[in-house]
Design an enzyme around this catalytic site. Structure first.
Site, PDB file in Angstrom:
ATOM      1  N   GLU A 379      27.519 -31.802  28.403  1.00  0.00           N
ATOM      2  CA  GLU A 379      27.428 -33.265  27.922  1.00  0.00           C
ATOM      3  C   GLU A 379      28.485 -33.893  28.663  1.00  0.00           C
ATOM      4  OE1 GLU A 379      24.459 -33.838  28.361  1.00  0.00           O
ATOM      5  OE2 GLU A 379      23.256 -32.104  27.435  1.00  0.00           O
ATOM      6  N   HIS A 508      11.899 -29.416  30.068  1.00  0.00           N
ATOM      7  CA  HIS A 508      12.482 -30.298  31.116  1.00  0.00           C
ATOM      8  C   HIS A 508      10.890 -29.761  31.788  1.00  0.00           C
ATOM      9  CE1 HIS A 508      16.484 -28.835  29.479  1.00  0.00           C
ATOM     10  NE2 HIS A 508      16.440 -29.216  30.883  1.00  0.00           N
TER      11      HIS A 508
HETATM   12  O1  X8Z Z   1      19.258 -28.803  28.908  1.00  0.00           O
HETATM   13  C1  X8Z Z   1      20.384 -28.738  29.823  1.00  0.00           C
HETATM   14  C2  X8Z Z   1      21.712 -29.166  29.219  1.00  0.00           C
HETATM   15  C3  X8Z Z   1      20.967 -31.236  29.005  1.00  0.00           C
HETATM   16  S1  X8Z Z   1      21.413 -31.273  30.579  1.00  0.00           S
HETATM   17  C4  X8Z Z   1      21.304 -28.950  27.642  1.00  0.00           C
HETATM   18  N1  X8Z Z   1      20.920 -27.468  30.216  1.00  0.00           N
HETATM   19  C5  X8Z Z   1      19.546 -26.416  30.869  1.00  0.00           C
HETATM   20  C6  X8Z Z   1      18.622 -26.329  29.504  1.00  0.00           C
HETATM   21  O2  X8Z Z   1      19.235 -25.987  28.076  1.00  0.00           O
HETATM   22  O3  X8Z Z   1      17.454 -25.397  29.332  1.00  0.00           O
HETATM   23  C7  X8Z Z   1      21.675 -26.641  30.209  1.00  0.00           C
HETATM   24  C8  X8Z Z   1      21.719 -24.752  30.590  1.00  0.00           C
HETATM   25  C9  X8Z Z   1      20.076 -25.563  30.734  1.00  0.00           C
HETATM   26 ZN    ZN Z   2      23.260 -31.564  31.680  1.00  0.00          ZN
END
Ligand code: X8Z
Ligand code: ZN
Length: 617
Positions: A379, A508
């Site tokens: 982050e 996501h």
């Molecule tokens: O979502 C994230 C970050 C925030 S941009 C913590 N990541 C992905 C996840 O958690 O799925 C980082 C790596 C993959």
């Molecule tokens: Zn990130």
């Protein structure tokens, strides 16, 4: 030939040239005037857009950090107001003939503004779209499950108990219970919302002249052939993934017996992570050299009395040691680094740019664990990027492409996790400093860095197919598991149907955030690592004492200075130019990653052969 026609031609040519020259001058004056007008216009809209962005971020922050209906409605009102203003500016902007501008910087700013995105939706549709995303985020973020033993205890959260069970339990029925309960609490509640969401996203894409929302998302990569490039990268990396997969399945079979098929896909609930996107949590069960115990960084952090704040300060100190920025005062005042107990918030970590050059924040429900320690670095990498491009014109205040933004913090963690750095943090155990310890360390890294790649790829392969209409709601889940099996070689622990909706159990997907950016990031961070390590004198090709996986750029300002050159560009140029500034090459390329993991690949290939392990599924 006679001389007279030649003379005639000559005179005619002069006349013509003269005429076209004058016409050209007139043409030129018109366009120069238009360009000057464009420059004045862009200054005004840059200022107005930054102000609006600040207002939008405030409203989004208020909802994300307090998930009430009131805050959602306030956010919808702000979005509606800003969308109206943005559309008015856009209409004026599109009346200017910016395509003919000489100044490529100016032309690029117009080009970036020319895609309105979801703001193109009519007001009621935009409100509905934001409401749906807000609701999906809330369903995801407030989901809890019941304890396996005690079904009256139903307040287990993802960040706390669930993550802990997935990490430490080896009780297959318990893992299955957790895996299923998490999905039961989200999928069925979100499926109809998601179907409507897909329709609205595509409507927005059509209004922006894209075929569908996948094309609109991919527009950020400025390359009509980008999907084919992702596939090439995946095929380059796949042999390494296959070895990791085969080795893991072989050992899981020894732990779980019949539940695991010697030659098939791995049951997804046994991999130490809710989505099987990182297998690091189970890696210590079958390290290449089990006698060389790995450092448990979580235990070291607890022993050394780390708090969330101390973890943040430690990460900041690394960035500062390579001549990057300290976090500004407002960062410490405004960030949320621990879960508040009086309200619901989105706990998934995120970094925020309030578009005024001084207010940057992280929101994270930090716990003192190894995983969280590295998420903090991740982050903070976003914040460093924000700070470095803060003086660019507004449309350039963005990553060269979304994958670049995701790669910066991770790039730093490649140094932090290196065998050279952990001792500096007092976080290495005995036997860490020999080749067997190095191999264990590389294996742990492979279990996160390589394993994420097929997952990151399919999360968006699946969504691209949905947006393109190739999958319809009656096939959403079936197709998801087809892709999971084909690319990751994992399978659900129980039969799934279209009453389930498993993809949305990932943040996501529920939160409308594209995911291919992590695929890009996990490839290019190794290209970046190679470049900054070389600049810092910590890596030299072919030198066995300066291998890529050993490199640590801590306290090497040369590394940070080079990195900053690229970060400061923001999105002012297409990403290959930014890539070139840092690495000297214009392409995404898996060779740095493969070089980094070469010793592991060789080791796994030999070990799998010795154990007669079937590779593939
Ligand atoms: O979502 C994230 C970050 C925030 S941009 C913590 N990541 C992905 C996840 O958690 O799925 C980082 C790596 C993959
Ligand atoms: Zn990130």
């Amino acid at each position: 030939m006679s001389k007279i026609p030649n003379l005639l031609i000559f005179i005619t040519l002069i006349k013509l040239t003269d005429f076209s020259h004058r016409r050209y001058a007139k043409y030129n004056a018109y366009y120069l005037f238009e360009e000057r007008k464009g420059r004045r216009f862009i200054e005004i809209i840059n200022e107005a857009s930054a102000k609006d962005e600040n207002k939008l971020q405030q409203a989004e922050w208020n909802y994300a950090t307090n998930l009430t209906d009131e805050n959602l409605h306030k956010k919808l009102a702000v979005v509606a107001e800003i969308a109206e203003r943005t559309k008015r500016r856009w209409t004026k902007l599109m009346r200017i003939r910016w395509n003919t501008f000489w100044d490529i910087d100016l032309k690029r700013q117009f080009k970036l503004y020319s895609v309105l995105g979801v703001f193109a939706l009519p007001r009621p549709c935009l409100a509905r779209y934001n409401e749906i995303v807000g609701r999906m985020e809330k369903i995801y973020s407030t989901n809890t499950i019941c304890d396996y033993q005690d079904n009256t205890k139903c307040n287990l959260t993802l960040e706390n108990e669930i993550a802990e069970i997935l990490k430490s339990s080896r009780n297959e029925p318990e893992l299955k219970h957790v895996w299923l309960s998490w999905r039961n609490g989200i999928g069925p509640r979100v499926k109809n919302l998601y179907t409507e969401y897909v329709h609205l996203c595509n409507k927005a894409a059509h209004l922006n002249n894209f075929d569908n929302n996948a094309e609109m998302w991919l527009d950020r990569y400025e390359d009509s052939n980008i999907k084919a490039k992702f596939m090439v990268l995946w095929n380059d990396i796949k042999p390494l993934y296959l070895q990791i997969h085969a080795y893991t399945r072989f050992h899981l079979k020894q732990i779980y017996g019949d539940v695991v098929d010697e030659q098939g896909a791995i049951p997804a609930h046994l991999l130490g992570n809710m989505w099987a996107q990182s297998w690091e949590n189970i890696a210590t069960d079958f390290l290449p050299y089990p006698d060389r115990t790995m450092t448990d960084i979580t235990i070291k952090l607890i022993e050394q009395k780390y708090t969330p704040l101390k973890m943040f300060k430690t990460a900041e100190e690394f960035f500062v040691s390579i001549n990057m920025s300290a976090m500004p005062p407002l960062f410490w005042n405004n960030s949320i680094i621990e879960k508040p107990c009086d309200r619901d918030i989105i706990c998934h970590g995120s970094a925020w740019d309030f578009a005024n050059g001084k207010d940057f924040r992280i929101k994270m429900c930090t716990r003192v664990t190894e995983e969280n320690f590295f998420v903090i670095h991740h982050e903070m990498g976003h914040i460093e990027y924000y700070i470095q491009y803060k003086d660019q014109p507004f449309p350039f205040r963005s990553g060269a492409n979304p994958g670049f933004h995701e790669a910066i913090g991770d790039l730093i963690t490649l140094s932090v996790k290196s065998p050279c750095h952990l001792p500096k943090l007092n976080m290495s155990s005995n036997g860490f400093g020999d080749p067997e310890g190095f191999m264990n360390n590389l294996f742990m890294l492979g279990m996160t860095k390589i394993v994420l790649l097929p997952f990151a790829y399919i999360v968006d392969l699946w969504r691209w197919e949905i947006f393109a209409g190739k999958i319809t709601p009656d096939n959403y889940n079936r197709r998801w598991w087809e892709l999971r099996r084909e690319f990751q070689g994992v399978a659900p622990p129980v039969a799934r149907s279209e009453c389930d909706f498993d993809p949305v159990s990932k943040y996501h997907v529920a939160a409308d955030t594209p995911y291919i950016r992590y695929f890009v990031s996990f490839v290019i961070q190794f290209q970046f690592h190679k470049a900054i390590c070389e600049a810092a004198g910590q890596y030299r090709k072919g030198d066995p004492n300066k291998e890529l996986y050993m490199c640590d750029v801590y306290q090497k300002p040369a590394a940070g200075n080079l990195l900053k050159k690229m970060l400061q560009m923001g999105a002012s140029r297409p990403w290959p130019d930014a890539m070139e500034v840092l690495t000297g090459q214009k392409e995404m390329d898996a060779s740095a990653l493969m070089e980094f993991f070469r010793p592991l690949y060789v080791w796994l290939e030999r070990r799998n052969r010795e154990n007669c392990v079937f590779v593939g599924w």
